[in-house]
Design a protein around this motif. Structure first.
Motif, PDB file in Angstrom:
ATOM      1  N   ALA A 111       0.774  -1.251  -0.078  1.00 26.51           N
ATOM      2  CA  ALA A 111      -0.056  -0.123   0.079  1.00 26.51           C
ATOM      3  C   ALA A 111       1.018   1.195   0.153  1.00 26.51           C
ATOM      4  O   ALA A 111       0.568   2.029  -0.710  1.00 26.51           O
ATOM      5  N   ALA A 112       1.944   1.311   0.728  1.00 26.09           N
ATOM      6  CA  ALA A 112       2.876   2.262   0.933  1.00 26.09           C
ATOM      7  C   ALA A 112       3.431   2.630  -0.543  1.00 26.09           C
ATOM      8  O   ALA A 112       3.499   3.838  -0.805  1.00 26.09           O
ATOM      9  N   LEU A 113       3.927   1.659  -1.191  1.00 22.85           N
ATOM     10  CA  LEU A 113       4.555   1.597  -2.466  1.00 22.85           C
ATOM     11  C   LEU A 113       3.512   2.473  -3.280  1.00 22.85           C
ATOM     12  O   LEU A 113       3.886   3.364  -4.066  1.00 22.85           O
ATOM     13  N   VAL A 114       2.308   1.808  -3.413  1.00 22.79           N
ATOM     14  CA  VAL A 114       1.055   2.562  -4.195  1.00 22.79           C
ATOM     15  C   VAL A 114       1.121   3.998  -4.016  1.00 22.79           C
ATOM     16  O   VAL A 114       0.901   5.126  -4.795  1.00 22.79           O
ATOM     17  N   GLY A 115       1.188   4.305  -2.560  1.00 20.29           N
ATOM     18  CA  GLY A 115       0.791   5.746  -2.353  1.00 20.29           C
ATOM     19  C   GLY A 115       2.051   6.463  -2.818  1.00 20.29           C
ATOM     20  O   GLY A 115       1.882   7.649  -3.180  1.00 20.29           O
ATOM     21  N   ALA A 116       3.161   5.791  -2.640  1.00 19.52           N
ATOM     22  CA  ALA A 116       4.427   6.739  -2.950  1.00 19.52           C
ATOM     23  C   ALA A 116       4.311   7.024  -4.290  1.00 19.52           C
ATOM     24  O   ALA A 116       4.645   8.156  -4.859  1.00 19.52           O
ATOM     25  N   GLY A 117       3.844   5.956  -5.257  1.00 22.10           N
ATOM     26  CA  GLY A 117       3.709   6.264  -6.621  1.00 22.10           C
ATOM     27  C   GLY A 117       3.004   7.238  -6.912  1.00 22.10           C
ATOM     28  O   GLY A 117       3.034   8.259  -7.740  1.00 22.10           O
ATOM     29  N   ALA A 118       1.884   7.312  -6.118  1.00 21.75           N
ATOM     30  CA  ALA A 118       0.817   8.256  -6.597  1.00 21.75           C
ATOM     31  C   ALA A 118       1.393   9.567  -5.932  1.00 21.75           C
ATOM     32  O   ALA A 118       0.930  10.674  -6.572  1.00 21.75           O
ATOM     33  N   SER A 119       2.348   9.773  -5.195  1.00 19.36           N
ATOM     34  CA  SER A 119       2.672  11.169  -4.728  1.00 19.36           C
ATOM     35  C   SER A 119       4.033  11.548  -5.276  1.00 19.36           C
ATOM     36  O   SER A 119       4.372  12.734  -5.119  1.00 19.36           O
ATOM     37  N   ILE A 120       4.235  10.896  -6.260  1.00 14.65           N
ATOM     38  CA  ILE A 120       5.503  11.351  -7.203  1.00 14.65           C
ATOM     39  C   ILE A 120       5.383  12.759  -7.537  1.00 14.65           C
ATOM     40  O   ILE A 120       6.198  13.739  -7.607  1.00 14.65           O
TER      41      ILE A 120
END
Lengths: 375, 598
Positions: free
Chosen positions: A187-196
């Motif tokens: 989930a964190a990875l997905v979130g990080a990707g979205a916040s790029i």
């Protein structure tokens, strides 16, 4: 001092992981040789100063190694708090150097709070996870997330992309080994990707340029990617055996920028070739193996998390730096551990190794997990 | 610590460890790729970084005349050079330099413009040909002039400034267009031949540039010299030109506004002199000519920059009668005794062609020596334009003579085909009549006339003019009967040496050195019927540019023809001055021949 205390100290001294100490010394010594070469065969202006700092650092490492681990456990939040304050301090006290506000001038020495934070964060996280029993629910993770994100945001504002990356990854790996479940990482990875895209807007123009030229180096050969192009030329032209000590034309003729700091690995590879480069990498691997041996044998959670954190920090320095000079990562200003010229990074690393040695000395120590207070 | 927690920790730590090793293996792989696979490529790049080369300008070949006297040579000179790696303070430096040496403002601007265009280690010549005072002034103030240094170079010098300027041409810095065509020319300080011999033989004179290689640092500053490949000097050129003769002719021509002379050695085609006046000083060019000088040369009505001897196209006038006579004898329409009655004009259709005067009954010999137009009108009609133009071409008219020489022009021998093509009209008898006295469409260059004279005087051989080379040449025989040639040459001797001849007053009176030839006047403007009625057949009173050109072709000595000459004196209204020039020249060369060791 009583004979008891003396023998206690002596005991610790004997049990010290001398392999690590020796490797640290050896790698640093290689660095001094390179600094002499970078100065065209002179111990000034870099090598001599570096040896002096190293001596101080070595002392600090040993002192840190011998202090009782529980004491460190107790003061880890304080340590974190001081580091965070200093980090905020550079916003007000720091001066502009190298295009970034990274330093606090303490009149005697220049302090880089971001370096201190690398140690402090590991300690604070280790202490927190030490005090939490599994399962690690999301609610339990809010506080450590806060511990990671506050300095990361501050560093991004400075802006110090390299250190922010290291903090994030060291933090992440501590979460990982502490037992945070894998779906949360997903989930964190997905979130990080979205916040790029959001992060991108925080970046300074020169940072954007660095990332862009990293992605497409043909954009400009004399501008932002000049450093990396020249670094690759220097490194590649070293060949198998190199051009010989103090014969590196790229470094000697100043084509190689920052050859004494961030690009010192290039200098090594130009003068000593592939054999030189791989030898240093081998020494680093050896050092990592010794660190992991400590990690795997420690019996208290705090200790092994500290050890993992320090090992990870050390690894990230070395990986990011080498990948950077070979054009695999954008130029983010991370020095080569123990080799690059510079006081603060070396101090941080030696403190880190001090903690590793400390954990090694206290591997059988049992520390109760819930009975400790905040301080 | 629970077992479960412990196992998970160990598993995840091991995972981290393996991950780290994997990442490091990637790094080593990358290192292997850069250093082993691509090593030689990066090595090349590193060498390219490290080594900068500076070209070494070759010494230009010198030009000598047939006696070994220099016509163009190199002189050691000192020049102020700016190293462009000190770009930042250039303007300041140039200002300081202005106070020390003479440096026009427009040259400073030019220098600044060039600096901003160039990158890297180029050096730039700020001023060439420094005087001793300037050199010492710069050396003295060296500290205030960062980047400026005095270098030793060579400058082209033409020792006999105004003599042979056209023939020699000059060198100057190559133009941008020339540099685009040949990148070697971008070498700073390299000069190229712009016109004349300097251009004609440029590739041989230029030599091969060398270079010195330097190790430079990232700021392109020289660390040390690595090696040097010396330049190869250009080849020296030894011309057939006789410097003394050239100089002499130039001197006698200086009395006239505009003239040209060509002298050829009949034995081998050596061009001994090729003079055009007014001349100019070629020494103005190598360091860059000033705007003022250039403007003056360009605006001069006597076109000093044009080499009239090879690119002046003139109607040859009566000089061609020698060849019309040859054509008539050769084709058999007349023999040496055939006569024609000259009443002073000839009518063709409703047009009257005039002669100078009524010559009465004339044969070929008299017709040439006294220059009777009517005789030639008549025989040209009989020969016809086809066969006439063939003879003209045989002797070399319309041929040019020096293939590839800068600005060399060819004359024009009109033919029926030519007229149809260019004028879209049929050939008429009037045309033939005009061509028979070297007027109408006909044009020749002085060089062509000299060659034609030499071919005739050389007993009908296809002589090829040359500017360099030694020894006699066996030229191809033209298909003319020696008997006919002899008849024409005898008539040419009569022109000069018989009291009735048109050039009698200009004869050479030194026994054994006598000359022969044919006069000619070249109409610039038609004489109108009205003028003719009031007796204005001469043009001396007209404005200069409407006056007739005076021409003479000739050779000497008459017993054993050795030197052929063609003279054109522009707008002098008659041929007598041309005869005088020829006389003086042919006498001079024969005297020179006597006093010189063989």
């Amino acid at each position: 001092m009583t004979t008891d205390a003396l023998s206690y100290f002596f005991q610790k001294f004997i049990r010290l992981n001398w392999g690590i100490v020796f490797l640290v010394l050896l790698i640093s010594a290689i660095g001094w040789g390179l600094l002499i070469s970078a100065a065209g065969g002179d111990i000034h202006p870099w090598a001599f100063k570096q040896v002096t700092r190293f001596s101080v650092g070595l002392l600090i490492m040993l002192v840190f190694a011998f202090i009782d681990l529980r004491w460190w456990l107790h003061f880890s939040y304080v340590f974190y708090g001081i580091s965070l304050l200093l980090l905020c301090g550079v916003e007000f006290l720091g001066f502009i150097g190298m295009g970034a506000q990274r330093w606090i001038d303490l009149y005697v020495i220049q302090l880089q709070p971001s370096e201190l934070m690398k140690i402090a964060l590991v300690m604070a996280l280790a202490r927190y996870f030490h005090s939490q029993l599994p399962p690690l629910t999301f609610k339990k993770l809010l506080f450590p997330l806060f511990l990671v994100m506050v300095p990361v945001v501050l560093l991004l504002r400075q802006p110090d992309l390299g250190t922010a990356m290291i903090l994030l990854m060291v933090g992440g790996s501590l979460f990982f080994v502490a037992g945070v479940s894998l779906w949360m990482f997903g989930a964190a990875l997905v979130g990080a990707g979205a916040s790029i895209p959001i992060l991108w807007s925080f970046l300074h123009d020169y940072q954007k340029n660095r990332v862009l030229t990293f992605l497409d180096p043909s954009q400009d050969s004399l501008g932002a990617s000049y450093h990396i192009t020249q670094s690759k030329i220097a490194l590649g032209s070293g060949g198998l055996w190199g051009k010989g000590y103090m014969q590196g034309t790229q470094s000697y003729l100043n084509f190689l920028p920052e050859k004494q700091t961030d690009f010192i690995f290039t200098l090594l590879c130009e003068e000593w070739g592939f054999m030189g480069g791989i030898s240093l990498v081998f020494l680093y691997v050896l050092l990592l193996v010794l660190c992991f041996r400590i990690v795997l044998t420690v019996q208290n959670t705090f200790g092994r998390l500290v050890a993992v954190g320090m090992t990870m920090t050390f690894f990230l320095y070395l990986f990011i730096n080498i990948a950077m000079v070979m054009g695999l990562l954008p130029v983010v200003g991370v020095p080569l551990p123990l080799v690059s010229y510079g006081g603060t990074a070396m101090l941080t690393l030696l403190m880190g190794f001090g903690f590793l040695l400390n954990v090694g000395l206290h591997r059988t120590l049992k520390i109760p997990r819930l009975s400790i207070g905040i301080f | 610590m629970s077992d479960k927690e412990n196992t998970q920790f160990l598993r995840r730590t091991l995972f981290l460890g393996v991950l780290q090793i994997a990442l490091l293996i990637i790094l080593v792989g990358r290192m292997y790729y850069l250093q082993i696979c691509e090593g030689s490529y990066y090595h090349l790049l590193a060498e390219g970084n490290r080594i900068a080369t500076r070209p070494l300008v070759p010494l230009r070949g010198q030009i000598y005349d047939r006696m070994g006297n220099p016509l163009a040579q190199n002189e050691t000179s000192f020049r102020a050079v700016l190293l462009t790696d000190k770009k930042d303070k250039v303007e300041e430096t140039l200002e300081t330099l202005c106070t020390l040496i003479v440096l026009p403002q427009d040259e400073i601007e030019e220098t600044l413009k060039t600096i901003h265009k160039k990158r890297g280690l180029d050096s730039l010549i700020v001023k060439d040909n420094l005087t001793w005072q300037e050199v010492s002034a710069i050396e003295l103030h060296a500290a205030d002039l960062p980047g400026i240094s005095v270098e030793v170079g060579s400058t082209r010098k033409y020792p006999s400034a105004f003599r042979g300027a056209h023939l020699l041409g000059y060198v100057a810095s190559p133009s941008e267009k020339e540099q685009e065509a040949d990148p070697i020319l971008t070498i700073p300080g390299l000069k190229v031949g712009k016109v004349g011999i300097e251009k004609y033989f440029d590739s041989r004179l230029r030599g091969k540039p060398g270079h010195s290689a330097f190790e430079v640092n990232a700021r392109r500053k020289i660390v040390r010299e690595l090696h040097q490949i010396a330049s190869t000097p250009g080849e020296d050129i030894h011309l057939t030109i006789d410097g003394s003769l050239q100089e002499y002719i130039q001197e006698i021509l200086s009395s006239y506004e505009s003239a040209s002379v060509v002298v050829i050695d009949i034995q081998n085609g050596d061009i001994l002199a090729l003079v055009s006046t007014p001349s100019f000083d070629p020494n103005l060019f190598p360091q860059g000519i000033s705007h003022k000088d250039w403007h003056e040369l360009r605006e001069n009505p006597f076109v000093p920059l044009t080499d009239k001897a090879i690119s002046g196209q003139y109607a040859p006038g009566s000089t061609v009668k020698l060849f019309v006579g040859l054509a008539a004898l050769h084709t058999g329409v007349i023999d040496k005794n055939t006569t024609v009655f000259c009443p002073g004009f000839i009518s063709v259709g409703n047009h009257k062609f005039h002669c100078m005067r009524s010559h009465g009954t004339v044969n070929i010999t008299r017709a040439i020596s006294e220059s009777c137009d009517v005789f030639f009108y008549e025989i040209a009609k009989r020969v016809g334009i086809d066969r006439l133009s063939e003879v003209y071409q045989d002797v070399g008219l319309g041929e040019g003579g020096l293939e590839g020489f800068p600005h060399a022009k060819k004359g024009l021998v009109p033919t029926k085909v030519w007229k149809k093509e260019k004028k879209n009209a049929n050939w008429t008898v009037s045309d033939t009549i005009q061509v028979s006295i070297g007027q109408g469409y006909m044009l020749t260059t002085p060089l062509e006339l000299a060659v034609a004279m030499a071919r005739l005087a050389g007993d009908g051989k296809r002589l090829i003019p040359r500017l360099e080379g030694q020894g006699d040449v066996a030229f191809e025989e033209l298909s003319y009967d020696k008997k006919h040639i002899k008849t024409i040459l005898e008539a040419a001797q009569g022109t000069v040496n018989m009291p009735t001849g048109t050039a009698f007053r200009g004869r050479i009176m030194v026994p054994g050195m006598e000359m022969a030839g044919k006069t000619g006047t070249s109409q610039v403007r038609r004489i109108t019927m009205k003028q003719r009625k009031v007796g204005q057949t001469k043009t001396a009173h007209l404005p200069w540019k409407y006056r007739e050109h005076g021409l003479f072709v000739g050779y000497a000595p008459i017993q054993a023809p050795r030197y052929a000459i063609a003279v054109v004196v522009e707008h002098v209204g008659g041929s007598s001055l041309a005869v005088q020039v020829a006389r003086d020249t042919l006498l001079k060369i024969q005297l020179l021949e006597r006093i010189r060791p063989l």
